[in-house]
Design a protein around this motif. Structure first.
Motif, PDB file in Angstrom:
ATOM      1  N   ASP A  26      -3.457   5.402   0.911  1.00  0.00           N
ATOM      2  CA  ASP A  26      -4.122   4.123   1.165  1.00  0.00           C
ATOM      3  C   ASP A  26      -4.494   3.914   2.635  1.00  0.00           C
ATOM      4  O   ASP A  26      -5.254   2.994   2.952  1.00  0.00           O
ATOM      5  N   LYS A  32       0.835  -1.205   0.000  1.00  0.00           N
ATOM      6  CA  LYS A  32       0.000   0.000   0.000  1.00  0.00           C
ATOM      7  C   LYS A  32       0.864   1.248   0.000  1.00  0.00           C
ATOM      8  O   LYS A  32       2.011   1.232   0.433  1.00  0.00           O
ATOM      9  N   GLN A  76      -6.456   5.644   4.228  1.00  0.00           N
ATOM     10  CA  GLN A  76      -7.894   5.924   4.346  1.00  0.00           C
ATOM     11  C   GLN A  76      -8.703   4.624   4.345  1.00  0.00           C
ATOM     12  O   GLN A  76      -9.690   4.502   5.074  1.00  0.00           O
ATOM     13  N   ASN A  77      -8.282   3.646   3.537  1.00  0.00           N
ATOM     14  CA  ASN A  77      -8.954   2.346   3.512  1.00  0.00           C
ATOM     15  C   ASN A  77      -8.759   1.599   4.832  1.00  0.00           C
ATOM     16  O   ASN A  77      -9.668   0.927   5.307  1.00  0.00           O
TER      17      ASN A  77
END
Length: 118
Positions: A66, A42, A68-69
């Motif tokens: 990434d 990521k 945020q995921n």
């Protein structure tokens, strides 16, 4: 139970990945849900220490990558599992970076669904 595993190993078929998969199989067999994030695959930047997450937008990191995921998965998780090979007497740098970024969402209080184990 909804379990989030952060795998800090850069080796896609290494010992840590095998351990994570064994954990996943056992958890699934016990009726749990498991999400695995290979943090080394990521784009996760280091924490800027800007305090935006605590002053201007509580709980929200200013960086949009990434992570945020990962935040979304963490908010739905009942358990967080950290998996890493030992590099230079500690966790992998990639996992350490992701842990540092949890500052925005997990400090001063953890996500409400996460349970603390004794």
């Amino acid at each position: 139970m909804n379990i989030l595993v952060l795998n800090g190993s850069p080796r896609p078929k290494g010992n840590t990945k095998q351990m994570v998969e064994a954990f996943r199989e056992g958890a699934l067999a016990s009726g749990h849900q498991v999400s695995i994030v290979d943090v080394c695959r990521k784009k996760i930047n280091g924490c800027l220490g800007c305090e935006h997450c605590h002053t201007k937008a509580p709980g929200e990191c200013i960086q949009k990558d990434d992570m945020q995921n990962v935040y979304a998965l963490l908010l739905d998780a009942d358990m967080l599992v950290l998996a890493s090979p030992i590099y230079y007497h500690g966790l992998s740098g990639q996992l350490k970076c992701a842990i540092d970024r949890l500052y925005s969402i997990a400090y001063p209080s953890r996500p409400p669904r996460l349970k603390r184990l004794p």
